[in-house]
Design a protein around this motif. Sequence first.
Motif, PDB file in Angstrom:
ATOM      1  N   VAL A 158      28.522  29.256  33.257  1.00 36.07           N
ATOM      2  CA  VAL A 158      29.334  30.402  33.682  1.00 36.07           C
ATOM      3  C   VAL A 158      28.482  31.639  33.933  1.00 36.07           C
ATOM      4  O   VAL A 158      28.956  32.614  34.520  1.00 36.07           O
ATOM      5  CB  VAL A 158      30.410  30.723  32.627  1.00 36.07           C
ATOM      6  CG1 VAL A 158      31.413  29.592  32.520  1.00 36.07           C
ATOM      7  CG2 VAL A 158      29.779  31.003  31.265  1.00 36.07           C
TER       8      VAL A 158
ATOM      9  N   ASP B 128      43.929  26.014  31.898  1.00 31.06           N
ATOM     10  CA  ASP B 128      42.669  26.530  31.367  1.00 31.06           C
ATOM     11  C   ASP B 128      41.643  25.420  31.206  1.00 31.06           C
ATOM     12  O   ASP B 128      41.976  24.238  31.086  1.00 31.06           O
ATOM     13  CB  ASP B 128      42.897  27.209  30.017  1.00 31.06           C
ATOM     14  CG  ASP B 128      43.665  28.519  30.147  1.00 31.06           C
ATOM     15  OD1 ASP B 128      44.103  28.830  31.270  1.00 31.06           O
ATOM     16  OD2 ASP B 128      43.826  29.220  29.137  1.00 31.06           O
TER      17      ASP B 128
ATOM     18  N   THR C 234      38.486  34.601  34.895  1.00 29.39           N
ATOM     19  CA  THR C 234      37.689  35.035  33.750  1.00 29.39           C
ATOM     20  C   THR C 234      37.136  33.835  33.000  1.00 29.39           C
ATOM     21  O   THR C 234      37.656  32.722  33.089  1.00 29.39           O
ATOM     22  CB  THR C 234      38.517  35.892  32.781  1.00 29.39           C
ATOM     23  OG1 THR C 234      39.624  35.109  32.294  1.00 29.39           O
ATOM     24  CG2 THR C 234      39.046  37.143  33.463  1.00 29.39           C
ATOM     25  N   ALA C 235      36.072  34.089  32.239  1.00 27.01           N
ATOM     26  CA  ALA C 235      35.478  33.045  31.393  1.00 27.01           C
ATOM     27  C   ALA C 235      34.867  33.697  30.172  1.00 27.01           C
ATOM     28  O   ALA C 235      34.446  34.863  30.215  1.00 27.01           O
ATOM     29  CB  ALA C 235      34.434  32.244  32.159  1.00 27.01           C
TER      30      ALA C 235
ATOM     31  N   THR D 224      32.265  32.552  26.629  1.00 25.91           N
ATOM     32  CA  THR D 224      31.441  31.535  25.999  1.00 25.91           C
ATOM     33  C   THR D 224      30.877  32.065  24.697  1.00 25.91           C
ATOM     34  O   THR D 224      30.623  33.273  24.562  1.00 25.91           O
ATOM     35  CB  THR D 224      30.292  31.100  26.935  1.00 25.91           C
ATOM     36  OG1 THR D 224      29.495  30.114  26.276  1.00 25.91           O
ATOM     37  CG2 THR D 224      29.392  32.272  27.283  1.00 25.91           C
TER      38      THR D 224
ATOM     39  N   LEU E  78      33.231  27.591  37.073  1.00 23.66           N
ATOM     40  CA  LEU E  78      33.642  28.990  37.153  1.00 23.66           C
ATOM     41  C   LEU E  78      34.501  29.162  38.393  1.00 23.66           C
ATOM     42  O   LEU E  78      34.626  28.251  39.214  1.00 23.66           O
ATOM     43  CB  LEU E  78      32.427  29.929  37.186  1.00 23.66           C
ATOM     44  CG  LEU E  78      31.362  29.682  38.256  1.00 23.66           C
ATOM     45  CD1 LEU E  78      31.667  30.427  39.547  1.00 23.66           C
ATOM     46  CD2 LEU E  78      29.990  30.093  37.744  1.00 23.66           C
TER      47      LEU E  78
ATOM     48  N   HIS F 239      35.331  28.698  27.649  1.00 23.61           N
ATOM     49  CA  HIS F 239      36.728  28.806  28.074  1.00 23.61           C
ATOM     50  C   HIS F 239      36.776  29.456  29.443  1.00 23.61           C
ATOM     51  O   HIS F 239      36.133  30.482  29.678  1.00 23.61           O
ATOM     52  CB  HIS F 239      37.551  29.642  27.087  1.00 23.61           C
ATOM     53  CG  HIS F 239      38.928  29.949  27.590  1.00 23.61           C
ATOM     54  ND1 HIS F 239      39.296  31.221  28.000  1.00 23.61           N
ATOM     55  CD2 HIS F 239      40.015  29.155  27.775  1.00 23.61           C
ATOM     56  CE1 HIS F 239      40.556  31.194  28.397  1.00 23.61           C
ATOM     57  NE2 HIS F 239      41.017  29.958  28.270  1.00 23.61           N
ATOM     58  N   GLY F 240      37.491  28.838  30.367  1.00 27.57           N
ATOM     59  CA  GLY F 240      37.667  29.407  31.693  1.00 27.57           C
ATOM     60  C   GLY F 240      39.128  29.461  32.089  1.00 27.57           C
ATOM     61  O   GLY F 240      39.900  28.544  31.758  1.00 27.57           O
ATOM     62  N   ARG F 241      39.501  30.536  32.786  1.00 24.31           N
ATOM     63  CA  ARG F 241      40.871  30.679  33.291  1.00 24.31           C
ATOM     64  C   ARG F 241      40.758  31.156  34.738  1.00 24.31           C
ATOM     65  O   ARG F 241      40.506  32.341  34.998  1.00 24.31           O
ATOM     66  CB  ARG F 241      41.662  31.667  32.431  1.00 24.31           C
ATOM     67  CG  ARG F 241      43.159  31.724  32.762  1.00 24.31           C
ATOM     68  CD  ARG F 241      43.915  32.531  31.724  1.00 24.31           C
ATOM     69  NE  ARG F 241      45.328  32.655  32.036  1.00 24.31           N
ATOM     70  CZ  ARG F 241      46.255  31.732  31.797  1.00 24.31           C
ATOM     71  NH1 ARG F 241      45.905  30.589  31.229  1.00 24.31           N
ATOM     72  NH2 ARG F 241      47.526  31.933  32.119  1.00 24.31           N
ATOM     73  N   TYR F 242      40.936  30.205  35.668  1.00 22.95           N
ATOM     74  CA  TYR F 242      40.672  30.463  37.070  1.00 22.95           C
ATOM     75  C   TYR F 242      41.955  30.268  37.892  1.00 22.95           C
ATOM     76  O   TYR F 242      42.672  29.272  37.698  1.00 22.95           O
ATOM     77  CB  TYR F 242      39.575  29.525  37.578  1.00 22.95           C
ATOM     78  CG  TYR F 242      38.383  29.465  36.654  1.00 22.95           C
ATOM     79  CD1 TYR F 242      37.747  30.633  36.225  1.00 22.95           C
ATOM     80  CD2 TYR F 242      37.891  28.246  36.176  1.00 22.95           C
ATOM     81  CE1 TYR F 242      36.656  30.585  35.362  1.00 22.95           C
ATOM     82  CE2 TYR F 242      36.804  28.189  35.328  1.00 22.95           C
ATOM     83  CZ  TYR F 242      36.198  29.355  34.913  1.00 22.95           C
ATOM     84  OH  TYR F 242      35.131  29.307  34.057  1.00 22.95           O
TER      85      TYR F 242
END
Length: 487
Positions: free
Chosen positions: A197, A438, A394-395, A397, A390, A423-426
């Motif tokens: 990320v 997620d 947002t991400a 780590t 990514l 953790h990624g939220r795209y």
Amino acid sequence: MTTFLRLKLAALLLLGTPLAHAQIIVPPTTGKAPDPAPATAPAPAPAPTKSAPYAGGMKISISPDGSKYVRIMTAHQLWVRYNENNSGTLSAEEEPRSDQIDFGIRRSRVLLVAQLNPRFLVVTQLGINGQSTISGGAPGEPTGPGKKPQFYIHDALVEYKVSQYMSAGGGLHYYNGISRQTSFAAFSLITLDVPGVQSPSLDAIDQTGRGIGVYVRGRVKKFDYRLSVNDAFRTNTGSTPATLTTNVAQFNPRSRGKIWQGYFDVELLDKELNLVPFAVGNYLGAKRVFDIGAGFLYHAGGLYSRPTDNPTPQPARVWDIPYNRHDMRVLSADIFFDTPVDTTARNQTAFTVYAAAYDYRMGPNYVRYGGTLNPGTGSAALRGNAVPMLGTGTAQTIQTGFLLPKKLLGPKVRLQPYAGYIHGRYEGLRRTDGRLQDVHILDGGVNVLLDGHQAKITLNYRARPDFTNIDNLNYRPEATMQLQVIL
């Protein structure tokens, strides 16, 4: 001969003549005679009980006082891995493959650092990344993929120290925004590898995270900074407005503008060395470091998207199809804490934690997929061990490790258990009902330190989400053993 002449000749022979070799008679000294020389050579000094500390490569002085020098280092990371593939993965034989054990070279590097005088610095790094038997080679070669990877330049920079607070340089360099790990030292990481990320433009508009341009960097008391401006490499996506998915952004192959980036941090405890751009992953108790940082990256028009379906009929030129340009804006904030815990000779424990948060603005629904040393073949984004790395959104780590007591296995082998979470939220990852899905990736393992970071074995287990069916994620296991050696 007369008797007189015979007597005179005898006297000359006894006393010596100018034609003879003269002798100097030294009267004997009074007192005891000196002891005779020893008959045998003295015994050699005993060998040291342990090897000297590693000093960071081989240093070749090119001036008598050592102020002009060249330092040479070489390093390798070798992988042995078991991987359970994502659904639908094909093997190198183009047959379905659910899992496999494979081998690879994660990194192989040669680094040269030359100091011409206290103001001039030259850094050169060459090497390869990610070679296996199906990846890492130049596409289209007669020898086939994976063979004869290109040994290319990673870093080629020249720097001048303007003052004690600022240095300026240029070339192919690694002085990046957006975070500490965007310019990481690959051979001192806490975990097996970086999370991914930290490099949103990796090999899209840069070269292995490097850019060609200029930079300034420096330190004012506890404040450390780096700023750079680079030309964007021509992207290798090969897309056109006709090949885009509607309302999904991709890197724009026609964007060749400047990339502006920077990173700033405050060093609250010990100051770190900053001669080269590579940020240390952890110090194994050698320092007390507490840094808080923030960074940015901006590239005008770096991505593009087609807002509607392809027109029918299409224009004669595909670039006449309407499309939108999107600026690439990335921000980050991070924290790094590394400290000894128990400094007694029998323990010498240490604790390390690194955490970062990222905000990506890269056009509508942009998502980038990738898998390190991907064992799957073909062009499918989710083949092998690929995950959404990514995207616009947002991400976060976090990575942490603890160096166990020295008395546990003795002074020659140290253990450092660690854990990592991504953790990624795209916005481009949505279930069929429209809800965001997620990304959660878990890593855990141990570094077996045979000689610090210079010789270590890393054992890592990863629980990886398979996004082949976004409505029903399966977590696939991935177990890796890495051997790392630095000389």
